[in-house]
Design an enzyme around this catalytic site. Structure first.
Site, PDB file in Angstrom:
ATOM      1  N   GLN A   1       0.797  -1.221   0.000  1.00 43.50           N
ATOM      2  CA  GLN A   1       0.000   0.000   0.000  1.00 43.50           C
ATOM      3  C   GLN A   1       0.831   1.273   0.000  1.00 43.50           C
ATOM      4  O   GLN A   1       0.395   2.297  -0.516  1.00 43.50           O
ATOM      5  CB  GLN A   1      -0.938   0.025   1.209  1.00 43.50           C
ATOM      6  CG  GLN A   1      -2.109  -0.930   1.102  1.00 43.50           C
ATOM      7  CD  GLN A   1      -3.074  -0.757   2.258  1.00 43.50           C
ATOM      8  OE1 GLN A   1      -2.754  -0.142   3.265  1.00 43.50           O
ATOM      9  NE2 GLN A   1      -4.261  -1.305   2.117  1.00 43.50           N
TER      10      GLN A   1
ATOM     11  N   ASP B   1       6.470  -7.099  13.817  1.00 36.71           N
ATOM     12  CA  ASP B   1       5.869  -8.342  13.331  1.00 36.71           C
ATOM     13  C   ASP B   1       5.630  -8.260  11.824  1.00 36.71           C
ATOM     14  O   ASP B   1       5.113  -7.265  11.324  1.00 36.71           O
ATOM     15  CB  ASP B   1       4.535  -8.582  14.041  1.00 36.71           C
ATOM     16  CG  ASP B   1       3.853  -9.845  13.567  1.00 36.71           C
ATOM     17  OD1 ASP B   1       4.159 -10.925  14.116  1.00 36.71           O
ATOM     18  OD2 ASP B   1       3.028  -9.775  12.640  1.00 36.71           O
TER      19      ASP B   1
ATOM     20  N   TYR C   1       3.457 -11.549   3.287  1.00 38.97           N
ATOM     21  CA  TYR C   1       3.042 -10.162   3.112  1.00 38.97           C
ATOM     22  C   TYR C   1       3.746  -9.561   1.902  1.00 38.97           C
ATOM     23  O   TYR C   1       4.980  -9.482   1.855  1.00 38.97           O
ATOM     24  CB  TYR C   1       3.348  -9.319   4.355  1.00 38.97           C
ATOM     25  CG  TYR C   1       2.611  -9.734   5.607  1.00 38.97           C
ATOM     26  CD1 TYR C   1       1.515 -10.583   5.572  1.00 38.97           C
ATOM     27  CD2 TYR C   1       3.016  -9.265   6.854  1.00 38.97           C
ATOM     28  CE1 TYR C   1       0.845 -10.953   6.725  1.00 38.97           C
ATOM     29  CE2 TYR C   1       2.356  -9.625   8.016  1.00 38.97           C
ATOM     30  CZ  TYR C   1       1.270 -10.482   7.952  1.00 38.97           C
ATOM     31  OH  TYR C   1       0.617 -10.846   9.107  1.00 38.97           O
TER      32      TYR C   1
ATOM     33  N   GLN D   1      -1.414 -15.604  17.797  1.00 37.17           N
ATOM     34  CA  GLN D   1      -1.690 -14.323  17.140  1.00 37.17           C
ATOM     35  C   GLN D   1      -3.043 -14.385  16.433  1.00 37.17           C
ATOM     36  O   GLN D   1      -3.155 -14.810  15.303  1.00 37.17           O
ATOM     37  CB  GLN D   1      -0.590 -13.965  16.132  1.00 37.17           C
ATOM     38  CG  GLN D   1      -0.781 -12.563  15.562  1.00 37.17           C
ATOM     39  CD  GLN D   1       0.351 -12.098  14.669  1.00 37.17           C
ATOM     40  OE1 GLN D   1       0.116 -11.570  13.587  1.00 37.17           O
ATOM     41  NE2 GLN D   1       1.587 -12.279  15.112  1.00 37.17           N
TER      42      GLN D   1
ATOM     43  N   TRP E   1      -4.027  -8.997  16.316  1.00 35.21           N
ATOM     44  CA  TRP E   1      -3.994  -8.159  15.123  1.00 35.21           C
ATOM     45  C   TRP E   1      -5.366  -7.538  14.885  1.00 35.21           C
ATOM     46  O   TRP E   1      -6.374  -8.026  15.370  1.00 35.21           O
ATOM     47  CB  TRP E   1      -3.506  -8.924  13.898  1.00 35.21           C
ATOM     48  CG  TRP E   1      -4.279 -10.137  13.450  1.00 35.21           C
ATOM     49  CD1 TRP E   1      -4.121 -11.418  13.878  1.00 35.21           C
ATOM     50  CD2 TRP E   1      -5.297 -10.176  12.438  1.00 35.21           C
ATOM     51  NE1 TRP E   1      -4.978 -12.262  13.218  1.00 35.21           N
ATOM     52  CE2 TRP E   1      -5.696 -11.536  12.324  1.00 35.21           C
ATOM     53  CE3 TRP E   1      -5.892  -9.228  11.623  1.00 35.21           C
ATOM     54  CZ2 TRP E   1      -6.694 -11.948  11.429  1.00 35.21           C
ATOM     55  CZ3 TRP E   1      -6.885  -9.633  10.732  1.00 35.21           C
ATOM     56  CH2 TRP E   1      -7.265 -10.971  10.633  1.00 35.21           C
TER      57      TRP E   1
ATOM     58  N   LYS F   1     -13.716   6.847  11.314  1.00 36.88           N
ATOM     59  CA  LYS F   1     -13.647   7.629  10.073  1.00 36.88           C
ATOM     60  C   LYS F   1     -14.661   7.195   9.031  1.00 36.88           C
ATOM     61  O   LYS F   1     -14.927   7.942   8.081  1.00 36.88           O
ATOM     62  CB  LYS F   1     -12.239   7.566   9.482  1.00 36.88           C
ATOM     63  CG  LYS F   1     -11.812   6.199   8.992  1.00 36.88           C
ATOM     64  CD  LYS F   1     -10.369   6.264   8.469  1.00 36.88           C
ATOM     65  CE  LYS F   1      -9.849   4.898   8.058  1.00 36.88           C
ATOM     66  NZ  LYS F   1      -8.435   4.962   7.625  1.00 36.88           N
TER      67      LYS F   1
ATOM     68  N   GLY G   1      -0.500  -1.078  12.618  1.00 36.70           N
ATOM     69  CA  GLY G   1       0.206  -0.747  11.386  1.00 36.70           C
ATOM     70  C   GLY G   1       0.057   0.729  11.108  1.00 36.70           C
ATOM     71  O   GLY G   1      -0.584   1.462  11.872  1.00 36.70           O
TER      72      GLY G   1
ATOM     73  N   GLN H   1       0.635   8.321  12.276  1.00 37.06           N
ATOM     74  CA  GLN H   1      -0.308   7.360  12.837  1.00 37.06           C
ATOM     75  C   GLN H   1       0.347   6.542  13.950  1.00 37.06           C
ATOM     76  O   GLN H   1      -0.301   6.188  14.942  1.00 37.06           O
ATOM     77  CB  GLN H   1      -0.813   6.420  11.737  1.00 37.06           C
ATOM     78  CG  GLN H   1      -1.727   7.097  10.728  1.00 37.06           C
ATOM     79  CD  GLN H   1      -2.126   6.154   9.606  1.00 37.06           C
ATOM     80  OE1 GLN H   1      -1.334   5.319   9.166  1.00 37.06           O
ATOM     81  NE2 GLN H   1      -3.345   6.285   9.131  1.00 37.06           N
TER      82      GLN H   1
ATOM     83  N   GLU I   1       0.434   8.481  17.216  1.00 34.97           N
ATOM     84  CA  GLU I   1      -0.876   8.545  17.864  1.00 34.97           C
ATOM     85  C   GLU I   1      -1.232   7.225  18.532  1.00 34.97           C
ATOM     86  O   GLU I   1      -1.726   7.194  19.658  1.00 34.97           O
ATOM     87  CB  GLU I   1      -1.949   8.934  16.833  1.00 34.97           C
ATOM     88  CG  GLU I   1      -1.941  10.400  16.469  1.00 34.97           C
ATOM     89  CD  GLU I   1      -2.154  11.293  17.690  1.00 34.97           C
ATOM     90  OE1 GLU I   1      -3.140  11.088  18.417  1.00 34.97           O
ATOM     91  OE2 GLU I   1      -1.307  12.180  17.941  1.00 34.97           O
TER      92      GLU I   1
END
Length: 338
Positions: free
Chosen positions: A27, A49, A54, A179, A207, A218, A287, A293, A296
């Site tokens: 992304q 992690d 991925y 996980q 996760w 949002k 993530g 981000q 925060e």
């Protein structure tokens, strides 16, 4: 940053752990991904992690490059094995938890990460087509070779975890973690997986604590998703988040805003802090597609949500919460991917 032991092991990890699923190598561009990793380090996160699957290995490469030059002993790096990785066409042994795939998988992950070992090597799914004894023996050999320090699993049922734990004890290796997906909206581990792990000494590395971004607030009921958000990403994000894109769910989520406000938290921080209230949770995976981000999200570390606020959260969300423990079994592939 606050730190917790991973299960009953002696290793401590940052309770906010940085994960690069759906972002690095896919992304966001590599330079932004590196900035996110640097922001995580600056915020006190020491635990990272990833997984070989991925972005077909690129996420491990990006993470390894971003951590290059850091003191390895000061980091805890996790990766996973199960799904096929590599050039197409994939081979018949390029998936699962066979001895062949595990031993080849760890070598590929270490090469991409540019590391000699990982702190935690996780079975990304349960393999119904390989004897569990073969799988656990292969993991034991990975540990004895010094390529991984601990072993974990991801999205396994309670009875599968129990069986693996028994074999791990016989083999003299440490199975220390699970996980699973876990959030205010997705609580399927609470009924069976968490009690089993508490008994056996495994910690949860959860996760999607903000439910793919839905718990940030949002996404508004009756409105199109914001441009550039995960719900509009056709590379995989939109498919993962669609279960939450229901007006009833989104309306209930908006009702969490006053609770977060009363606690001086953003809705995302409230969501991350909520999973950390579970005493069996060792870390919440977060993530980021932008460095800010990360800054925060880490503000959720060390937050204690009062009991009355926890009750209000349950009242607001009501029956949109998913908690059926049998759903965990649906994540186990019913056939070989290849």
């Amino acid at each position: 940053m606050e730190f917790r032991h991973l299960g009953n092991s002696g290793m401590q990890i940052s309770e906010i752990t940085y994960g690069n699923w759906l972002t690095h190598g896919s992304q966001v561009e590599n330079d932004v991904a590196t900035q996110c990793v640097r922001a995580a380090l600056d915020a006190g996160i020491t635990t990272f992690d990833t997984a070989d699957v991925y972005a077909n290995g690129r996420a491990e490469e990006v993470l390894g490059a971003a951590l290059k030059g850091e003191r390895r002993e000061s980091l805890e790096v996790f990766t996973k094995v199960y799904w096929p990785v590599g050039p197409d066409p994939k081979g018949k042994n390029d998936t699962g938890l066979s001895r062949k795939h595990i031993l080849e998988g760890i070598n590929g992950s270490l090469r991409r990460l540019q590391m000699d070992y990982v702190d935690l090597y996780q079975a990304h799914r349960y393999d119904s087509f390989t004897p569990l004894e073969e799988t656990m023996q292969a993991f034991a050999d990975v540990v004895r070779a010094g390529k991984a320090l601990y072993i974990g699993v991801s999205e396994w049922r309670a009875e599968q975890i129990r069986a693996a734990h028994g074999l791990a004890q016989q083999l003299g290796i440490s199975l220390v973690s699970s996980q699973p997906q876990y959030s205010m909206l997705w609580r399927v581990i609470e009924g069976e997986v968490v009690p089993a792990c508490e008994e056996l000494g495994l910690g949860q590395i959860v996760w999607s604590p903000i439910a793919q971004g839905v718990l940030t607030g949002k996404y508004q009921p009756g409105q199109a998703p914001p441009a550039g958000s995960r719900a509009t990403d056709e590379k995989g994000g939109a498919n993962m988040i669609k279960r939450w894109m229901d007006d009833d769910v989104l309306t209930r989520v908006q009702g969490l805003a006053p609770i977060a406000g009363d606690l001086g938290l953003t809705m995302a921080q409230l969501a991350v802090a909520w999973v950390l209230q579970n005493r069996n949770v060792s870390a919440a995976l977060v993530g980021a597609s932008r460095p800010e981000q990360v800054a925060e999200n880490v503000k959720a570390a060390g937050v204690t949500i009062p009991d009355d606020a926890m009750r209000r959260i349950d009242e607001v969300l009501g029956d949109v919460v998913t908690s059926d423990p049998s759903i965990v079994a649906k994540s186990v592939p019913a056939q070989r991917v290849i």
